[in-house]
Design a protein around this motif. Structure first.
Motif, PDB file in Angstrom:
ATOM      1  N   GLU A  15       0.848  -1.192   0.000  1.00 36.69           N
ATOM      2  CA  GLU A  15       0.000   0.000   0.000  1.00 36.69           C
ATOM      3  C   GLU A  15       0.879   1.235   0.000  1.00 36.69           C
ATOM      4  OE1 GLU A  15      -2.620  -0.367   3.328  1.00 36.69           O
ATOM      5  OE2 GLU A  15      -3.244  -2.362   2.775  1.00 36.69           O
ATOM      6  N   ASN A  16       0.307   2.385   0.338  1.00 36.82           N
ATOM      7  CA  ASN A  16       1.074   3.625   0.336  1.00 36.82           C
ATOM      8  C   ASN A  16       1.747   3.951   1.657  1.00 36.82           C
ATOM      9  OD1 ASN A  16       0.892   4.346  -2.301  1.00 36.82           O
ATOM     10  ND2 ASN A  16      -0.866   5.684  -2.044  1.00 36.82           N
ATOM     11  N   ASN A  17       1.558   3.136   2.686  1.00 37.25           N
ATOM     12  CA  ASN A  17       2.186   3.381   3.985  1.00 37.25           C
ATOM     13  C   ASN A  17       3.155   2.261   4.308  1.00 37.25           C
ATOM     14  OD1 ASN A  17       0.768   5.755   4.534  1.00 37.25           O
ATOM     15  ND2 ASN A  17      -0.959   4.611   5.350  1.00 37.25           N
ATOM     16  N   SER A  18       4.268   2.625   4.924  1.00 36.64           N
ATOM     17  CA  SER A  18       5.259   1.629   5.315  1.00 36.64           C
ATOM     18  C   SER A  18       4.851   0.988   6.641  1.00 36.64           C
ATOM     19  CB  SER A  18       6.632   2.281   5.478  1.00 36.64           C
ATOM     20  OG  SER A  18       7.543   1.370   6.023  1.00 36.64           O
ATOM     21  N   PRO A  19       4.904  -0.341   6.741  1.00 39.35           N
ATOM     22  CA  PRO A  19       4.574  -0.985   8.013  1.00 39.35           C
ATOM     23  C   PRO A  19       5.697  -0.858   9.044  1.00 39.35           C
ATOM     24  CG  PRO A  19       5.183  -2.639   6.404  1.00 39.35           C
ATOM     25  CD  PRO A  19       5.168  -1.316   5.689  1.00 39.35           C
ATOM     26  N   LEU A  20       6.910  -0.533   8.604  1.00 32.98           N
ATOM     27  CA  LEU A  20       8.044  -0.460   9.520  1.00 32.98           C
ATOM     28  C   LEU A  20       8.324   0.951  10.031  1.00 32.98           C
ATOM     29  CD1 LEU A  20      10.505  -2.880   7.707  1.00 32.98           C
ATOM     30  CD2 LEU A  20       9.092  -3.341   9.696  1.00 32.98           C
TER      31      LEU A  20
END
Length: 182
Positions: free
Chosen positions: A88-93
């Motif tokens: 998606e457009n957001n980083s999970p880290l």
């Protein structure tokens, strides 16, 4: 002799009644500073981890951009590569890190930005790919978890402009060529 031995050892250590609870009071005075210091060290470690991930993200964007054709689809694919482990457009880290925080540019031999790299004349001029973090108000700012602003430090910290420049590689070249090969 055994009698002498028994009388020479003290039976109990006597403490004055005024000293009871002193250790608990001392701990209560020192504990907040100790815990604040431990949390500050953990927060500093988080910041260093985030800086390392941001550097890796810019490198991945530039590396992917050297391999894909520089049209909107290829540029979006390269920017997505910077969001390590995300579709998606957001980083999970990295919290609040999006593709909008990375700038991607195609450069000619002199390092000048190429306006529209998807056109065939500009495609042939591409020699380098540059990726860097956006700076200023739209840039990425690390948010501290601990309330260090009580000590006079800011609650957020702008990250440095990590920048990666790589030479072009295939730029989307495949066995059947690119849209510019005729």
């Amino acid at each position: 002799m055994s009698r002498l031995w028994k009388n020479s050892t003290p039976k109990k250590a006597c403490r004055p009644k005024t000293q009871k609870g002193v250790a608990a009071v001392e701990f209560a005075l020192i504990a907040p500073l100790l815990f604040a210091m431990i949390l500050g060290i953990i927060d500093f470690g988080r910041m260093m981890f985030t800086m390392n991930l941001l550097q890796e993200s810019t490198h991945r964007v530039a590396e992917t951009a050297t391999l894909v054709f520089p049209d909107n689809n290829g540029i979006n694919k390269a920017l997505q590569a910077g969001l390590i482990g995300s579709s998606e457009n957001n980083s999970p880290l990295i919290s609040n890190f999006t593709t909008a925080h990375i700038e991607l540019h195609y450069l000619d031999v002199n390092g000048t930005k190429i306006g529209s790299p998807e056109t065939c004349t500009d495609y042939d001029r591409i020699r380098f790919v540059s990726a860097q973090l956006v700076q200023g108000d739209d840039g990425y700012a690390f948010e501290f978890v601990t309330p260090i602003n009580l000590l006079g430090f800011p609650q957020t910290m702008d990250m440095p402009a990590f920048s990666v420049v790589l030479p072009r590689e295939s730029l989307g070249w495949a066995e059947n060529g690119t849209p510019c090969s005729s």
